[in-house]
Design a protein around this motif. Structure first.
Motif, PDB file in Angstrom:
ATOM      1  N   ALA A 199       5.130   5.068  12.019  1.00  0.00           N
ATOM      2  CA  ALA A 199       5.001   5.054  13.484  1.00  0.00           C
ATOM      3  C   ALA A 199       3.666   5.650  13.896  1.00  0.00           C
ATOM      4  O   ALA A 199       2.999   5.147  14.814  1.00  0.00           O
ATOM      5  CB  ALA A 199       6.149   5.825  14.113  1.00  0.00           C
ATOM      6  N   ALA A 200       3.252   6.707  13.201  1.00  0.00           N
ATOM      7  CA  ALA A 200       1.956   7.324  13.496  1.00  0.00           C
ATOM      8  C   ALA A 200       0.822   6.376  13.128  1.00  0.00           C
ATOM      9  O   ALA A 200      -0.151   6.240  13.873  1.00  0.00           O
ATOM     10  CB  ALA A 200       1.820   8.633  12.732  1.00  0.00           C
ATOM     11  N   ALA A 201       0.940   5.724  11.988  1.00  0.00           N
ATOM     12  CA  ALA A 201      -0.103   4.798  11.536  1.00  0.00           C
ATOM     13  C   ALA A 201      -0.264   3.638  12.508  1.00  0.00           C
ATOM     14  O   ALA A 201      -1.382   3.194  12.805  1.00  0.00           O
ATOM     15  CB  ALA A 201       0.244   4.266  10.144  1.00  0.00           C
ATOM     16  N   ARG A 202       0.833   3.149  13.039  1.00  0.00           N
ATOM     17  CA  ARG A 202       0.777   2.013  13.962  1.00  0.00           C
ATOM     18  C   ARG A 202      -0.026   2.345  15.216  1.00  0.00           C
ATOM     19  O   ARG A 202      -0.744   1.485  15.745  1.00  0.00           O
ATOM     20  CB  ARG A 202       2.199   1.582  14.334  1.00  0.00           C
ATOM     21  N   THR A 203       0.052   3.589  15.681  1.00  0.00           N
ATOM     22  CA  THR A 203      -0.688   3.965  16.887  1.00  0.00           C
ATOM     23  C   THR A 203      -2.200   3.947  16.676  1.00  0.00           C
ATOM     24  O   THR A 203      -2.957   3.893  17.641  1.00  0.00           O
ATOM     25  CB  THR A 203      -0.280   5.367  17.375  1.00  0.00           C
ATOM     26  N   THR A 204      -2.639   4.020  15.416  1.00  0.00           N
ATOM     27  CA  THR A 204      -4.072   4.060  15.124  1.00  0.00           C
ATOM     28  C   THR A 204      -4.676   2.671  14.908  1.00  0.00           C
ATOM     29  O   THR A 204      -5.898   2.542  14.822  1.00  0.00           O
ATOM     30  CB  THR A 204      -4.346   4.899  13.863  1.00  0.00           C
TER      31      THR A 204
ATOM     32  N   ALA B  30      -4.488   4.792   2.604  1.00  0.00           N
ATOM     33  CA  ALA B  30      -3.485   3.736   2.584  1.00  0.00           C
ATOM     34  C   ALA B  30      -3.409   3.038   3.936  1.00  0.00           C
ATOM     35  O   ALA B  30      -3.298   1.804   4.012  1.00  0.00           O
ATOM     36  CB  ALA B  30      -2.128   4.321   2.203  1.00  0.00           C
ATOM     37  N   ARG B  31      -3.484   3.827   5.016  1.00  0.00           N
ATOM     38  CA  ARG B  31      -3.468   3.240   6.359  1.00  0.00           C
ATOM     39  C   ARG B  31      -4.676   2.349   6.575  1.00  0.00           C
ATOM     40  O   ARG B  31      -4.575   1.253   7.138  1.00  0.00           O
ATOM     41  CB  ARG B  31      -3.451   4.343   7.430  1.00  0.00           C
ATOM     42  N   GLN B  32      -5.833   2.826   6.152  1.00  0.00           N
ATOM     43  CA  GLN B  32      -7.055   2.053   6.327  1.00  0.00           C
ATOM     44  C   GLN B  32      -7.027   0.762   5.512  1.00  0.00           C
ATOM     45  O   GLN B  32      -7.490  -0.282   5.980  1.00  0.00           O
ATOM     46  CB  GLN B  32      -8.261   2.902   5.950  1.00  0.00           C
ATOM     47  N   ALA B  33      -6.495   0.843   4.294  1.00  0.00           N
ATOM     48  CA  ALA B  33      -6.402  -0.352   3.451  1.00  0.00           C
ATOM     49  C   ALA B  33      -5.490  -1.387   4.102  1.00  0.00           C
ATOM     50  O   ALA B  33      -5.780  -2.594   4.088  1.00  0.00           O
ATOM     51  CB  ALA B  33      -5.886   0.028   2.072  1.00  0.00           C
ATOM     52  N   TYR B  34      -4.390  -0.912   4.681  1.00  0.00           N
ATOM     53  CA  TYR B  34      -3.498  -1.833   5.383  1.00  0.00           C
ATOM     54  C   TYR B  34      -4.206  -2.446   6.590  1.00  0.00           C
ATOM     55  O   TYR B  34      -4.082  -3.644   6.856  1.00  0.00           O
ATOM     56  CB  TYR B  34      -2.240  -1.085   5.832  1.00  0.00           C
ATOM     57  N   GLY B  35      -4.956  -1.625   7.310  1.00  0.00           N
ATOM     58  CA  GLY B  35      -5.695  -2.126   8.473  1.00  0.00           C
ATOM     59  C   GLY B  35      -6.729  -3.173   8.105  1.00  0.00           C
ATOM     60  O   GLY B  35      -7.001  -4.086   8.898  1.00  0.00           O
ATOM     61  N   ARG B  36      -7.312  -3.064   6.905  1.00  0.00           N
ATOM     62  CA  ARG B  36      -8.301  -4.051   6.433  1.00  0.00           C
ATOM     63  C   ARG B  36      -7.635  -5.273   5.829  1.00  0.00           C
ATOM     64  O   ARG B  36      -8.319  -6.186   5.368  1.00  0.00           O
ATOM     65  CB  ARG B  36      -9.210  -3.410   5.383  1.00  0.00           C
ATOM     66  N   GLU B  37      -6.311  -5.267   5.793  1.00  0.00           N
ATOM     67  CA  GLU B  37      -5.519  -6.336   5.189  1.00  0.00           C
ATOM     68  C   GLU B  37      -5.732  -6.428   3.682  1.00  0.00           C
ATOM     69  O   GLU B  37      -5.638  -7.496   3.083  1.00  0.00           O
ATOM     70  CB  GLU B  37      -5.816  -7.692   5.864  1.00  0.00           C
ATOM     71  N   ASP B  38      -5.975  -5.268   3.067  1.00  0.00           N
ATOM     72  CA  ASP B  38      -6.041  -5.206   1.606  1.00  0.00           C
ATOM     73  C   ASP B  38      -4.645  -5.249   1.000  1.00  0.00           C
ATOM     74  O   ASP B  38      -4.495  -5.341  -0.224  1.00  0.00           O
ATOM     75  CB  ASP B  38      -6.738  -3.921   1.153  1.00  0.00           C
TER      76      ASP B  38
ATOM     77  N   PRO C 242      -5.513   7.160  -2.758  1.00  0.00           N
ATOM     78  CA  PRO C 242      -5.461   8.610  -2.973  1.00  0.00           C
ATOM     79  C   PRO C 242      -4.864   9.418  -1.831  1.00  0.00           C
ATOM     80  O   PRO C 242      -4.333  10.497  -2.047  1.00  0.00           O
ATOM     81  CB  PRO C 242      -6.930   8.982  -3.206  1.00  0.00           C
ATOM     82  N   THR C 243      -4.970   8.939  -0.592  1.00  0.00           N
ATOM     83  CA  THR C 243      -4.444   9.676   0.560  1.00  0.00           C
ATOM     84  C   THR C 243      -3.703   8.726   1.484  1.00  0.00           C
ATOM     85  O   THR C 243      -3.850   7.499   1.414  1.00  0.00           O
ATOM     86  CB  THR C 243      -5.565  10.354   1.365  1.00  0.00           C
ATOM     87  N   GLU C 244      -2.917   9.323   2.378  1.00  0.00           N
ATOM     88  CA  GLU C 244      -2.191   8.529   3.355  1.00  0.00           C
ATOM     89  C   GLU C 244      -3.159   7.809   4.295  1.00  0.00           C
ATOM     90  O   GLU C 244      -2.948   6.656   4.671  1.00  0.00           O
ATOM     91  CB  GLU C 244      -1.251   9.434   4.142  1.00  0.00           C
ATOM     92  N   GLU C 245      -4.242   8.497   4.657  1.00  0.00           N
ATOM     93  CA  GLU C 245      -5.250   7.877   5.525  1.00  0.00           C
ATOM     94  C   GLU C 245      -5.876   6.673   4.847  1.00  0.00           C
ATOM     95  O   GLU C 245      -6.085   5.623   5.475  1.00  0.00           O
ATOM     96  CB  GLU C 245      -6.326   8.896   5.888  1.00  0.00           C
TER      97      GLU C 245
ATOM     98  N   CYS D 250       0.842  -1.193   0.000  1.00  0.00           N
ATOM     99  CA  CYS D 250       0.000   0.000   0.000  1.00  0.00           C
ATOM    100  C   CYS D 250       0.881   1.248   0.000  1.00  0.00           C
ATOM    101  O   CYS D 250       1.782   1.383   0.837  1.00  0.00           O
ATOM    102  CB  CYS D 250      -0.905   0.027   1.239  1.00  0.00           C
ATOM    103  N   VAL D 251       0.621   2.161  -0.954  1.00  0.00           N
ATOM    104  CA  VAL D 251       1.335   3.426  -1.024  1.00  0.00           C
ATOM    105  C   VAL D 251       0.353   4.537  -1.366  1.00  0.00           C
ATOM    106  O   VAL D 251      -0.725   4.289  -1.905  1.00  0.00           O
ATOM    107  CB  VAL D 251       2.470   3.402  -2.075  1.00  0.00           C
ATOM    108  N   GLN D 252       0.749   5.754  -1.071  1.00  0.00           N
ATOM    109  CA  GLN D 252      -0.087   6.920  -1.345  1.00  0.00           C
ATOM    110  C   GLN D 252       0.271   7.532  -2.689  1.00  0.00           C
ATOM    111  O   GLN D 252       1.446   7.650  -3.045  1.00  0.00           O
ATOM    112  CB  GLN D 252       0.112   7.963  -0.239  1.00  0.00           C
ATOM    113  N   SER D 253      -0.740   7.945  -3.437  1.00  0.00           N
ATOM    114  CA  SER D 253      -0.495   8.630  -4.699  1.00  0.00           C
ATOM    115  C   SER D 253      -0.103  10.075  -4.438  1.00  0.00           C
ATOM    116  O   SER D 253      -0.318  10.601  -3.345  1.00  0.00           O
ATOM    117  CB  SER D 253      -1.748   8.596  -5.583  1.00  0.00           C
TER     118      SER D 253
END
Length: 370
Positions: A230-235, A210-218, A205-208, A177-180
């Motif tokens: 590090a910020a994403a991991r805290t969420t 990308a974080r959400q997609a990773y969280g959903r295991e996409d 499209p956004t960093e958020e 997962c990467v941000q455009s």
């Protein structure tokens, strides 16, 4: 030595000088009254400078418009009360204090990676302080100028601990997962192509997003700047179940961006940032800045805080501009610790962002005020 000037030579030179002044006067009379992109009015006094168009606009409206991330823990985000917090946010407040004498005289404009530069070009913001990497393309094309570096970062990978990976080279065939609109996708492409590793980019499209997609295991991994990881991991629901791999695949020098052509404004942004860096080096803190301004015998401190010299007026500011900036948010170390370091949820080590004379040494180096 040259020959002694004759009376005729002196008379000729005088006539030429008068003609030049008349010509200049005609040009000034025909010049438009609207401000240019660089100057609008001359200031008087020692080290007088011409005031920048951006500075004039900020003073006229009584507020700084600062472009920031839409929401990145540690750098720029709103808390439960809707107040803006973060590393970049504090630098915006310091700039407002330096220019207007009021750290709260700032409007935060949340921007995506894709629209951040257009917002600056359009004049919707006065400065972009949004975890933006200084690259050659950005510096040599368009209408941008980087005023400095306030954070040294690098791109990495966040993965699930259950995958039991020790290196990004083990991500063969993985979904990343990467941000455009950022350098992240290009860095990932360079990294895997140079090693002949197959992977699949999942571009969001956004960093958020990308974080959400990773969280959903996409995707199997999320790649971004290590600070953002590090910020994403805290969420995430279970932060301890995710690790940042040791591989650093790029250099990401982050810093403020302004419009090209307004050199005075660029200097104000650069030296406000530098004031916070130099304050840490010299032991000036939010708590002791007033006392230091009054009693310090260190000439470096006295110049920084406006007790000696007239450095602020050279930029179109008051001479206690740095004192106001430091008094509003603290020095660089205080800003770092509060938002990214030991006093924050991210708990990041200083690393490259330690002072140059620290042990171990980092890359943060205050420019001299003199």
């Amino acid at each position: 030595m040259g020959r002694r000037a004759t009376g005729f030579g002196i008379w000729t030179a005088a006539v030429a000088a008068v003609a030049l002044l008349v010509a200049c006067g005609k040009q000034d009379a025909q010049a438009p009254e609207t401000p240019s992109t660089t100057t609008v009015a001359a200031r008087s006094g020692t080290g007088a400078v011409a005031e920048s168009a951006t500075l004039t606009a900020v003073k006229r409206r009584g507020r700084l418009n600062c472009g920031v991330n839409q929401g990145l823990v540690g750098f720029a985000y709103t808390d439960n009360r809707g107040e803006w917090r973060g590393f970049d946010v504090d630098f915006c407040r310091a700039l407002a204090a330096a220019v207007l004498g009021d750290a709260d005289a700032v409007r935060f404009v949340p921007l995506t990676a894709e629209n951040r530069f257009q917002a600056l070009a359009d004049g919707r913001i006065d400065v972009l302080w949004r975890n933006t990497s200084w690259t050659m393309e950005r510096d040599t094309t368009g209408n941008l100028s980087f005023a400095g570096i306030n954070y040294y970062d690098g791109q990495g990978f966040l993965v699930r601990r259950a995958l039991d990976l020790s290196s990004a080279t083990e991500l063969t065939g993985a979904r990343i997962c990467v941000q455009s609109g950022s350098t992240s996708a290009l860095n990932v492409e360079d990294y895997f192509r140079s090693r002949g590793i197959e992977y699949r980019a999942v571009v969001l499209p956004t960093e958020e997003a990308a974080r959400q997609a990773y969280g959903r295991e996409d995707c199997d991994a999320f790649s971004a700047d290590v600070s953002a990881l590090a910020a994403a991991r805290t969420t995430l629901a279970e932060p301890g179940q995710h690790v940042i791999l040791p591989d650093i695949i790029s250099k990401e020098p982050l810093g403020p961006v302004v419009r090209r052509g307004d050199e005075q404004w660029t200097a104000i942004v650069r030296w406000t940032q530098n004031a916070l860096i130099l304050a840490e080096e010299l032991g000036v803190t939010r708590a002791n800045v007033a006392a230091q301004a009054e009693a310090s015998r260190d000439p470096r401190v006295r110049r920084l805080l406006g007790a000696d010299g007239a450095f602020g007026s050279r930029m179109g500011l008051t001479d206690d501009w740095a004192r106001d900036a430091i008094g509003s948010v603290g020095n660089y170390g205080e800003v770092f610790d509060r938002n990214l370091g030991s006093q924050s949820a991210l708990d990041l080590a200083r690393g490259l962002n330690a002072q140059w004379n620290a042990r171990p040494a980092g890359l943060i180096y205050g420019l001299p005020v003199r």
